[in-house]
Design a protein around this motif. Structure first.
Motif, PDB file in Angstrom:
ATOM      1  N   LEU A   1    -100.056  -6.255  20.828  1.00  0.00           N
ATOM      2  CA  LEU A   1     -99.392  -7.450  21.352  1.00  0.00           C
ATOM      3  C   LEU A   1     -99.592  -7.651  22.842  1.00  0.00           C
ATOM      4  O   LEU A   1     -99.912  -8.748  23.308  1.00  0.00           O
ATOM      5  CB  LEU A   1     -97.888  -7.354  21.071  1.00  0.00           C
ATOM      6  N   PHE A   2     -99.378  -6.563  23.616  1.00  0.00           N
ATOM      7  CA  PHE A   2     -99.311  -6.693  25.069  1.00  0.00           C
ATOM      8  C   PHE A   2    -100.411  -5.944  25.810  1.00  0.00           C
ATOM      9  O   PHE A   2    -100.501  -6.024  27.038  1.00  0.00           O
ATOM     10  CB  PHE A   2     -97.949  -6.193  25.577  1.00  0.00           C
ATOM     11  N   GLY A   3    -101.207  -5.185  25.066  1.00  0.00           N
ATOM     12  CA  GLY A   3    -102.270  -4.407  25.708  1.00  0.00           C
ATOM     13  C   GLY A   3    -101.767  -3.146  26.378  1.00  0.00           C
ATOM     14  O   GLY A   3    -102.486  -2.504  27.149  1.00  0.00           O
ATOM     15  N   ILE A   4    -100.511  -2.779  26.116  1.00  0.00           N
ATOM     16  CA  ILE A   4     -99.928  -1.546  26.685  1.00  0.00           C
ATOM     17  C   ILE A   4     -99.410  -0.684  25.554  1.00  0.00           C
ATOM     18  O   ILE A   4     -98.644  -1.149  24.701  1.00  0.00           O
ATOM     19  CB  ILE A   4     -98.756  -1.861  27.648  1.00  0.00           C
ATOM     20  N   GLY A   5     -99.785   0.581  25.526  1.00  0.00           N
ATOM     21  CA  GLY A   5     -99.294   1.507  24.501  1.00  0.00           C
ATOM     22  C   GLY A   5     -99.178   2.893  25.089  1.00  0.00           C
ATOM     23  O   GLY A   5     -99.048   3.060  26.303  1.00  0.00           O
TER      24      GLY A   5
ATOM     25  N   VAL B   1     -92.446  -9.650  15.067  1.00  0.00           N
ATOM     26  CA  VAL B   1     -91.261  -9.335  14.266  1.00  0.00           C
ATOM     27  C   VAL B   1     -91.425  -7.982  13.579  1.00  0.00           C
ATOM     28  O   VAL B   1     -90.447  -7.267  13.352  1.00  0.00           O
ATOM     29  CB  VAL B   1     -90.976 -10.461  13.246  1.00  0.00           C
ATOM     30  N   GLY B   2     -92.669  -7.615  13.257  1.00  0.00           N
ATOM     31  CA  GLY B   2     -92.910  -6.275  12.725  1.00  0.00           C
ATOM     32  C   GLY B   2     -92.510  -5.216  13.729  1.00  0.00           C
ATOM     33  O   GLY B   2     -91.930  -4.180  13.376  1.00  0.00           O
ATOM     34  N   LEU B   3     -92.798  -5.480  14.996  1.00  0.00           N
ATOM     35  CA  LEU B   3     -92.361  -4.581  16.065  1.00  0.00           C
ATOM     36  C   LEU B   3     -90.840  -4.506  16.092  1.00  0.00           C
ATOM     37  O   LEU B   3     -90.263  -3.414  16.234  1.00  0.00           O
ATOM     38  CB  LEU B   3     -92.896  -5.085  17.407  1.00  0.00           C
ATOM     39  N   ALA B   4     -90.180  -5.656  15.920  1.00  0.00           N
ATOM     40  CA  ALA B   4     -88.714  -5.672  15.888  1.00  0.00           C
ATOM     41  C   ALA B   4     -88.186  -4.835  14.730  1.00  0.00           C
ATOM     42  O   ALA B   4     -87.188  -4.118  14.869  1.00  0.00           O
ATOM     43  CB  ALA B   4     -88.216  -7.112  15.770  1.00  0.00           C
ATOM     44  N   GLY B   5     -88.867  -4.909  13.580  1.00  0.00           N
ATOM     45  CA  GLY B   5     -88.456  -4.102  12.435  1.00  0.00           C
ATOM     46  C   GLY B   5     -88.586  -2.620  12.709  1.00  0.00           C
ATOM     47  O   GLY B   5     -87.703  -1.817  12.343  1.00  0.00           O
ATOM     48  N   LEU B   6     -89.671  -2.224  13.380  1.00  0.00           N
ATOM     49  CA  LEU B   6     -89.847  -0.817  13.754  1.00  0.00           C
ATOM     50  C   LEU B   6     -88.757  -0.377  14.727  1.00  0.00           C
ATOM     51  O   LEU B   6     -88.243   0.743  14.641  1.00  0.00           O
ATOM     52  CB  LEU B   6     -91.229  -0.608  14.394  1.00  0.00           C
ATOM     53  N   ILE B   7     -88.404  -1.281  15.651  1.00  0.00           N
ATOM     54  CA  ILE B   7     -87.349  -0.966  16.618  1.00  0.00           C
ATOM     55  C   ILE B   7     -86.026  -0.745  15.893  1.00  0.00           C
ATOM     56  O   ILE B   7     -85.264   0.175  16.217  1.00  0.00           O
ATOM     57  CB  ILE B   7     -87.219  -2.092  17.667  1.00  0.00           C
ATOM     58  N   ALA B   8     -85.751  -1.582  14.890  1.00  0.00           N
ATOM     59  CA  ALA B   8     -84.511  -1.422  14.120  1.00  0.00           C
ATOM     60  C   ALA B   8     -84.494  -0.075  13.405  1.00  0.00           C
ATOM     61  O   ALA B   8     -83.459   0.614  13.364  1.00  0.00           O
ATOM     62  CB  ALA B   8     -84.376  -2.569  13.115  1.00  0.00           C
ATOM     63  N   SER B   9     -85.637   0.326  12.839  1.00  0.00           N
ATOM     64  CA  SER B   9     -85.727   1.635  12.180  1.00  0.00           C
ATOM     65  C   SER B   9     -85.532   2.760  13.187  1.00  0.00           C
ATOM     66  O   SER B   9     -84.800   3.725  12.939  1.00  0.00           O
ATOM     67  CB  SER B   9     -87.092   1.794  11.496  1.00  0.00           C
ATOM     68  N   PHE B  10     -86.200   2.633  14.333  1.00  0.00           N
ATOM     69  CA  PHE B  10     -86.096   3.624  15.407  1.00  0.00           C
ATOM     70  C   PHE B  10     -84.641   3.795  15.824  1.00  0.00           C
ATOM     71  O   PHE B  10     -84.122   4.913  15.913  1.00  0.00           O
ATOM     72  CB  PHE B  10     -86.948   3.147  16.588  1.00  0.00           C
ATOM     73  N   PHE B  11     -83.979   2.663  16.033  1.00  0.00           N
ATOM     74  CA  PHE B  11     -82.579   2.667  16.462  1.00  0.00           C
ATOM     75  C   PHE B  11     -81.684   3.337  15.422  1.00  0.00           C
ATOM     76  O   PHE B  11     -80.872   4.202  15.743  1.00  0.00           O
ATOM     77  CB  PHE B  11     -82.132   1.219  16.696  1.00  0.00           C
TER      78      PHE B  11
END
Length: 384
Positions: free
Chosen positions: A43-47, A213-223
């Protein structure tokens, strides 16, 4: 889970189950952090390590300062992520072809074919990654003490979660590779986005939406798994299975050390960048706990048939017996994928067992819910 096994097998059963679950929950966020890094890179070119560190710091801090409102926000994010999965499925259906599911080159493995390119053993070695679809859903009961009506709400929540996961897992597994080609997604770190790019010949608004939104889903799992491991450590520490310091809470009633220490370990493991291998470690802990919990269910049904059961498993011992066999198969499957990783996890498990054998089993705390339940159980047996 550990309280359940404690009731069936005593302190040893409780500890073995509790620490297996702990390995699962402590390692899973590290794997998720690696995948978050892949999505952020896209998404942002940063990982890489900066993303892993930022997510660990931010989300552990949220848990330390108060998790209640954040849990509601995570529920909304999860709902939006489910909508994104729906968009992905609708977008991929027109490109679906059975031939795409069978385009992985056939290997030399025993029983290899276009349907099973890695042969019979390939099915077995896929099991740990299949479990990843559902990993940590059994953590729902950890919210029992924060639920208004656990007897009613927890079964509903757990069964509902499993049905949603099962539906999405089946649809994503078939429709995604069926639209883009299984071989194209074989080593992907963000397969949903790459599947859309492959199907539509490049970047699209759908790809960007699903990525975000997939990133948001991963964040929800992480949280939510950070929440789960902190509550698991809190419960084990409160009962004396782990050092008592780990159950000390701050003004917000958050167990600070139980949040921070696994976070430091998880961040260190995420630096390997090996999300697939971290999945194996997490699944090792999960499958060991499944074996023990199924055995506990069977034991309690036989030894204590008249015990009060607000929720009864459909099918009873037959259901948990089938699950026990499947869990044993899943334990072995991890060794087939990469024995070194699973043996490493087993050594860590062994160190924790040694700690319990030589120290903590002699320092269990009376008055905790699990120990009170055990005392009641002993008194009832004496009366009979």
């Amino acid at each position: 889970g550990y309280g359940f096994a404690r009731s069936a097998f005593g302190p040893w059963g409780g500890f073995l189950t509790g620490t297996a679950i702990l390995i699962e929950y402590a390692i899973a966020p590290a794997a998720i952090a690696v995948f978050i890094g892949a999505y952020c890179q896209s998404l942002f070119g940063i990982g890489g390590w900066m993303i892993y560190l930022a997510f660990y710091i931010v989300f552990i801090a949220i848990h330390i300062f108060g998790v209640g409102e954040a849990l509601k926000l995570m529920f909304i994010i999860t709902a939006v992520a489910a909508i994104a999965l729906g968009v992905f499925l609708v977008a991929m259906v027109p490109h679906f072809s059975v031939a795409n599911l069978l385009d992985i080159p056939v290997t030399e493995a025993a029983g290899a074919s276009s349907f099973l390119p890695f042969g019979y053993v390939g099915v077995w070695t896929a099991i740990p990654y299949a479990i990843w679809f559902f990993l940590a859903v059994e953590g729902v009961p950890l919210a029992a003490e924060e639920t208004k009506n656990p007897k009613r709400d927890l079964p509903r929540g757990l069964i509902g979660a499993m049905l949603v996961l099962l539906s999405f897992a089946l649809l994503i597994l078939v429709i995604g590779p069926g639209g883009a080609g299984a071989n194209a997604l074989l080593t992907s770190g963000n397969p949903l986005v790459e599947a859309l790019a492959k199907a539509y010949g490049g970047s699209t608004w759908m790809g960007s939406f699903v990525n975000l939104v997939g990133l948001a889903g991963l964040i929800a799992s992480f949280f939510s798994i950070i929440y789960a491991y902190s509550r698991q450590i809190f419960a084990l520490s409160r009962a004396g299975y782990l050092p008592r310091k780990l159950s000390e809470t701050n003004k917000s009633k958050a167990p600070v050390l139980a949040l921070v220490i696994p976070g430091i370990i998880g961040f260190g493991l995420s630096l390997t960048g090996q999300g697939d291998l971290l999945i194996l470690v997490a699944v090792f802990g999960a499958t060991i706990s499944y074996v023990l919990m199924m055995a506990a269910h069977i034991t309690l049904r036989i030894r204590r048939p008249k015990m009060d059961r607000p929720y009864r498993t459909p099918g009873g011992i037959f259901t948990s017996g089938v699950a026990l066999v499947l869990a044993c198969i899943a334990v072995v499957a991890g060794f087939l994928v990469d024995p070194r990783v699973v043996i490493g996890a087993a050594i860590i498990y062994g160190v924790l067992i040694a700690y319990f054998a030589f120290y903590s089993r002699h320092h269990l705390v009376a008055g905790t819910p699990e120990e009170e339940f055990a005392a009641i159980q002993k008194a009832e047996e004496a009366l009979h």
